[in-house]
Structures are given as structure tokens and as C-alpha cells.
Design a protein around this motif. Structure first.
Motif, short mmCIF file in Angstrom:
data_model
loop_
_atom_site.label_atom_id
_atom_site.label_comp_id
_atom_site.label_asym_id
_atom_site.label_seq_id
_atom_site.Cartn_x
_atom_site.Cartn_y
_atom_site.Cartn_z
N LEU A 1 -37.10 -46.89 -0.72
CA LEU A 1 -36.15 -46.27 -1.63
C LEU A 1 -36.43 -44.77 -1.68
O LEU A 1 -37.47 -44.32 -1.20
CB LEU A 1 -36.29 -46.89 -3.02
N PRO A 2 -35.50 -43.98 -2.22
CA PRO A 2 -35.73 -42.53 -2.29
C PRO A 2 -37.04 -42.21 -3.00
O PRO A 2 -37.48 -42.96 -3.88
CB PRO A 2 -34.53 -42.02 -3.10
N PRO A 3 -37.70 -41.11 -2.61
CA PRO A 3 -39.01 -40.77 -3.19
C PRO A 3 -39.00 -40.72 -4.71
O PRO A 3 -40.00 -41.04 -5.35
CB PRO A 3 -39.31 -39.40 -2.59
N GLY A 4 -37.89 -40.33 -5.30
CA GLY A 4 -37.83 -40.24 -6.76
C GLY A 4 -37.82 -41.59 -7.44
O GLY A 4 -38.02 -41.67 -8.66
N HIS A 5 -37.56 -42.64 -6.69
CA HIS A 5 -37.47 -43.97 -7.28
C HIS A 5 -38.88 -44.57 -7.37
O HIS A 5 -39.25 -45.49 -6.67
CB HIS A 5 -36.57 -44.86 -6.43
N ARG A 6 -39.65 -44.01 -8.27
CA ARG A 6 -41.02 -44.49 -8.47
C ARG A 6 -41.06 -45.49 -9.60
O ARG A 6 -40.32 -45.37 -10.59
CB ARG A 6 -41.94 -43.32 -8.80
N PRO A 7 -41.91 -46.50 -9.51
CA PRO A 7 -42.04 -47.46 -10.60
C PRO A 7 -42.66 -46.82 -11.83
O PRO A 7 -43.27 -45.74 -11.75
CB PRO A 7 -42.95 -48.55 -10.02
N ALA A 8 -42.52 -47.48 -12.96
CA ALA A 8 -43.07 -46.94 -14.20
C ALA A 8 -44.57 -46.69 -14.08
O ALA A 8 -45.09 -45.69 -14.59
CB ALA A 8 -42.78 -47.90 -15.35
N ALA A 9 -45.28 -47.61 -13.39
CA ALA A 9 -46.73 -47.50 -13.31
C ALA A 9 -47.19 -46.27 -12.53
O ALA A 9 -48.36 -45.89 -12.61
CB ALA A 9 -47.31 -48.76 -12.66
N ALA A 10 -46.29 -45.63 -11.79
CA ALA A 10 -46.66 -44.46 -11.00
C ALA A 10 -46.34 -43.15 -11.72
O ALA A 10 -46.56 -42.08 -11.18
CB ALA A 10 -45.93 -44.49 -9.66
N ARG A 11 -45.83 -43.24 -12.93
CA ARG A 11 -45.49 -42.03 -13.68
C ARG A 11 -46.70 -41.57 -14.49
O ARG A 11 -47.59 -42.34 -14.81
CB ARG A 11 -44.33 -42.31 -14.62
N GLY A 12 -46.69 -40.30 -14.87
CA GLY A 12 -47.78 -39.78 -15.69
C GLY A 12 -47.35 -39.64 -17.13
O GLY A 12 -46.41 -38.91 -17.44
N ALA A 13 -48.01 -40.37 -18.04
CA ALA A 13 -47.67 -40.30 -19.46
C ALA A 13 -48.87 -40.75 -20.28
O ALA A 13 -49.77 -41.43 -19.78
CB ALA A 13 -46.46 -41.18 -19.76
N ASP A 14 -48.85 -40.38 -21.56
CA ASP A 14 -49.89 -40.85 -22.48
C ASP A 14 -49.58 -42.28 -22.93
O ASP A 14 -50.49 -43.09 -23.12
CB ASP A 14 -49.97 -39.93 -23.70
#
Length: 327
Positions: free
Chosen positions: A149-162
Motif C-alpha cells: 500500500l502507499p507509504p502513508g498507509h501505516r498501521p496504528a502501531a507504527a505511528r508515534g503517540a503518547d
């Protein structure tokens, strides 16, 4: 398209897996969800591409046939499809309206045995996938394709958040579970899941600090309750950087997106909201509508393109344009 949408920039589909697989197990997880385990040499190497929310396209046998269309990657690395006599399958497209093709989240893959689990919701209404899965047995066959999928289509677990806040119904429960299993230890996660009743709750495994709230709709029809939207509004908002992931019916997805962007002020890149299905519409009808919207927006600006997708519960800036619905 005169101005290319960011979701399409530089994107080219690359196929990692294509072939026919055989059912080796079928088990009922809950009264309304059944797991099908597929096995086949075509799955070899899938572990190199495995990720949370991985989509696989499944090719089902046409009516009157036991064998499904057979996808394969030719010597030029182009996807081709062999079909039974008298059967046609439309060329591969992210916006496929083909009546024999559906996209589902891969639930789990075991490389040592070349086995792929896919969990299916057993819908009351007739449908290609749910009708097939009700009677699926060892020896039955499906065509399988997995692609990037396009590079921007990252799963939630790959995002950076508190803190991560997740919303899902049954259709998105497999995708939610793959994310929960992939979060790093000590990650803070709140998850809200709408199901019929307690019998539909599943065990949740995660190394993260996860609090799951199960929302029971009882006798109400799926896509009519507003339970997920109410959960979003009633949530005591976490401190720090928050990432919101919401995958559900189009009505709830649209209302959650409006709430977090207009009232909570969340910006692009801090959420992923997607409509997995639409009440009263078959998957072919829903995908046809997506295609219609995309074509109608092709000559407009990226902003108009984004707004048109948001009207049907998707957003190229999330981006989730290439992700098909389940079921």
C-alpha cells in the motif's frame, strides 16, 4: 488528475503473494465470526512483508464452479489471473468492483506451516464472502493476492503517540487486534469495540497497556446505534500526543472524523479514520461509488478530491484510499 493527490504520489503496486490456497481449518470464534485458515506454497515469503492491518485480496469461486480465479505473477512481475471457462475477472485495481473479489485483513501468518488465518463476520444478509465462509471446509480453495500500500498507509502501531485511541466494530476487529499485538510494551492504548453482546467479545492479547471497552448494541442493527461516536465524545481526552484510529461503518466513521477534527482540533497525520462498510449497500455497490467519486474528482484540486472522499467516509490524506472494505 491535474494535481496528483498525495496518496497517489509515487505509488506503484508491487505484488508479494499471488496464487491459490486451500482451506485446512475452519473454526467458529464467536457465534458471528468464523476463522478460515488457508495453506499454500503461494504464501511463501509473506513473513517478509507481514504487518498489522495487512490486506489480502481473496478471489472466490464463481457460481457453479468449485475453483476460484487463479492470480499469478508472470515473469515480468505483472499480476495476471487465470479464470474458469466463461468467467471474467476485471483487471487488478485498488478500487475493484469485481463481484468475485473481496479484501480482508490477514489475522495471523505462520511461515513455518505456510498458514494464513482470516477472520470473517457472518452477516445475516446474503453476500459473496459470508455465504462462502458459512460452508467452507478443508479442501475448498481461494485465490489470494497480497500487495503493498502507499507509504502513508501505516498501521496504528507504527505511528508515534503518547496514547492511542482505537474504535472498531466487528468488521474491523481483526485489524484492531493485529495493531494491539504489535504495540510496543508500555504503550498506552484505549480501545472501544462495538459488538452484538458478550458472546461476541474476544480475548485481547497485547504487550501494551491496553484498556478495552466492549459496547453491546443488543437487538439493534449494526450501523444504527451511534455507540462508537458516543464513546468518542464521552471519552476523557488523554494528555499529550494522541493518535486516533477508527474503522467501522460509514456513518460512525464520518461522525468520528468530524468530531476529532472540528471539535478536538486534530490535524492530518494524527488520525486514521475509515469506513469499512455501508449499511444497505453491497460491497460491489460501495466500491462502485468510491470509483465514481474518484473519477468525478479527477480534474479537481487535491482539496476537492479529499473532501469528496470524506463524503463517503474515506480520506486520501489519512491516507486510506487504497484500502478496500471487509465483508
Amino acid at each position: 488528475m491535474s494535481e496528483k493527490s498525495p496518496a497517489f504520489e509515487g505509488y506503484e503496486a508491487h505484488y508479494h503473494v499471488a496464487g491459490v490456497c486451500q482451506v485446512v481449518r475452519a473454526e467458529l470464534l464467536t457465534p458471528r465470526m468464523r476463522r478460515i485458515t488457508l495453506h499454500g506454497q503461494a504464501l511463501a515469503g509473506l513473513e517478509r512483508h507481514w504487518r498489522p492491518e495487512m490486506l489480502v485480496r481473496l478471489y472466490f469461486p464463481p457460481q457453479g464452479h468449485d475453483d476460484p480465479p487463479e492470480p499469478f505473477i508472470n515473469d515480468d512481475h505483472v499480476l495476471e489471473i487465470r479464470t474458469p471457462p466463461g468467467v471474467e475477472v476485471s483487471p487488478f485495481s485498488a478500487f475493484s468492483e469485481d463481484p468475485l473479489v473481496r479484501a480482508f485483513t490477514g489475522r495471523r501468518y505462520r511461515a513455518e506451516s505456510l498458514e494464513l488465518d482470516v477472520d470473517f463476520v457472518l452477516h445475516e444478509a446474503p453476500g459473496l464472502a459470508s455465504d462462502w465462509v458459512r460452508t467452507a471446509k478443508p479442501g475448498d480453495r481461494l485465490g489470494v493476492v497480497e500487495f503493498n500500500l502507499p507509504p502513508g498507509h501505516r498501521p496504528a502501531a507504527a505511528r508515534g503517540a503518547d496514547t492511542y485511541v482505537l474504535f472498531a466494530d466487528e468488521a474491523a476487529l481483526p485489524a484492531l487486534q493485529t495493531n494491539l499485538e504489535a504495540f510496543a510494551p508500555e504503550t498506552n492504548v484505549r480501545a472501544f469495540v462495538e459488538v452484538t453482546d458478550e458472546s461476541e467479545q474476544q480475548s485481547i492479547e497485547s504487550p501494551a497497556n491496553v484498556e478495552v471497552t466492549w459496547l453491546h448494541r443488543g437487538d439493534a442493527q449494526p450501523g444504527t446505534t451511534g455507540l462508537l461516536v458516543s464513546a468518542a465524545r464521552d471519552l476523557e481526552w488523554p494528555q499529550g500526543n494522541v493518535f486516533v484510529w477508527a474503522c467501522c461503518d460509514i456513518k460512525a466513521a464520518t461522525q468520528i472524523r468530524q468530531f476529532i477534527t472540528k471539535e478536538r482540533g486534530m490535524q492530518k497525520g494524527t488520525f486514521k479514520v475509515q469506513a469499512y462498510w455501508r449499511r444497505g449497500k453491497t460491497e460491489v455497490e460501495r466500491m462502485a461509488r468510491m470509483t465514481e467519486v474518484a473519477l468525478a474528482s479527477a480534474e479537481n484540486s487535491p482539496v476537492a478530491f479529499q473532501e469528496s472522499f470524506e463524503s463517503i467516509g474515506m480520506s486520501d490524506f489519512d491516507p486510506t484510499v487504497f484500502e478496500d472494505a471487509t465483508g
